[in-house]
Design an enzyme around this catalytic site. Structure first.
Site, short mmCIF file in Angstrom:
data_model
loop_
_atom_site.label_atom_id
_atom_site.label_comp_id
_atom_site.label_asym_id
_atom_site.label_seq_id
_atom_site.Cartn_x
_atom_site.Cartn_y
_atom_site.Cartn_z
CB CYS A 9 -0.91 0.00 1.22
SG CYS A 9 -2.32 1.13 1.07
CG ASP A 140 -4.15 -0.01 10.12
OD1 ASP A 140 -3.10 -0.38 10.69
OD2 ASP A 140 -4.17 0.91 9.29
#
Length: 231
Positions: A9, A140
């Protein structure tokens, strides 16, 4: 070999992305929210074009990382960038996720921050509110400023209820937050998530990916020498 999916990412550089085309990466994330890794739709379109030249198998899916977007901004983005996944990384409600899922030809992944102060009952209630609204779940580390991308791990022992819920929904579970080549094998050995998501853990400086770290991360996840596989 591991079947765990790899998502890299926060890509910003065409040159770095081109250097990765021989690696078995499954998802490439483009960050459109405020971040050191933020890209414009035009930049993301240029990056996404590189994915069509991938040499290590099928092209990775292009993921747009968004924080609290409105429907019109998503529509404008989708007209510019060929995204296969929309990752909603803010406080998006189940109703918004459902609307996004029904309105655009892309899978919807919802990111949730793992907070130690939540009870098991609160976690399950939060998860159940998203039932049928999303196509993937990403965990996350909580970050009060950006919502994620802190480069810190969360308490992995809190993963099992999320994993069980994702399995019950028939959707993949991705783990993010502080992953890097040195700890990702431990995570996979302990919990075997469907996918792992890395950004700062494969950078040489904030926002700048290091191809050697990317390669090392992929090797740890996929379970073989990526350099040897290219010979």
């Amino acid at each position: 070999m591991s079947t765990t999916a790899v998502k890299i990412c926060g890509l910003q550089s065409v040159e770095v992305l081109k250097s990765m085309i021989n690696l078995p990466v499954d998802y490439i994330g483009f960050v459109f929210a405020k971040s050191r890794r933020q890209v414009t739709p035009a930049q993301a379109a240029e990056l996404a074009a590189v994915l069509q030249d991938w040499e290590a198998g099928p092209p990775p899916a292009a993921v747009g990382v968004l924080v609290n977007p409105d429907m019109s901004s998503i529509g404008e983005l989708m007209r510019t960038v060929p995204l296969q996944v929309l990752q909603l990384h803010g406080q998006e409600s189940p109703s918004l996720c459902r609307e996004v899922k029904a309105s655009f030809p892309a899978s919807v992944f919802k990111a949730l921050s793992v907070r130690v102060e939540m009870s098991r009952e609160e976690r399950l209630a939060q998860l159940d509110s998203y039932a049928g609204c999303i196509d993937g779940l990403l965990l996350d580390t909580y970050d009060p400023v950006y919502g994620g991308g802190s480069g810190l791990t969360f308490a992995w022992e809190l993963i099992p209820p999320y994993m069980a819920w994702a399995e019950s929904q028939g959707i993949p579970l991705f783990i993010a937050g502080g992953l890097e080549p040195g700890n990702v094998k431990e995570l996979i050995a302990r919990y075997a998530p469907d996918g792992v998501d890395v950004s700062s853990g494969v950078e040489r400086e904030p926002g700048v990916k290091d191809i050697q770290k990317v390669q090392a991360f992929v090797e740890r996840v996929k379970g073989y020498d990526t350099a040897a596989s290219r010979q």
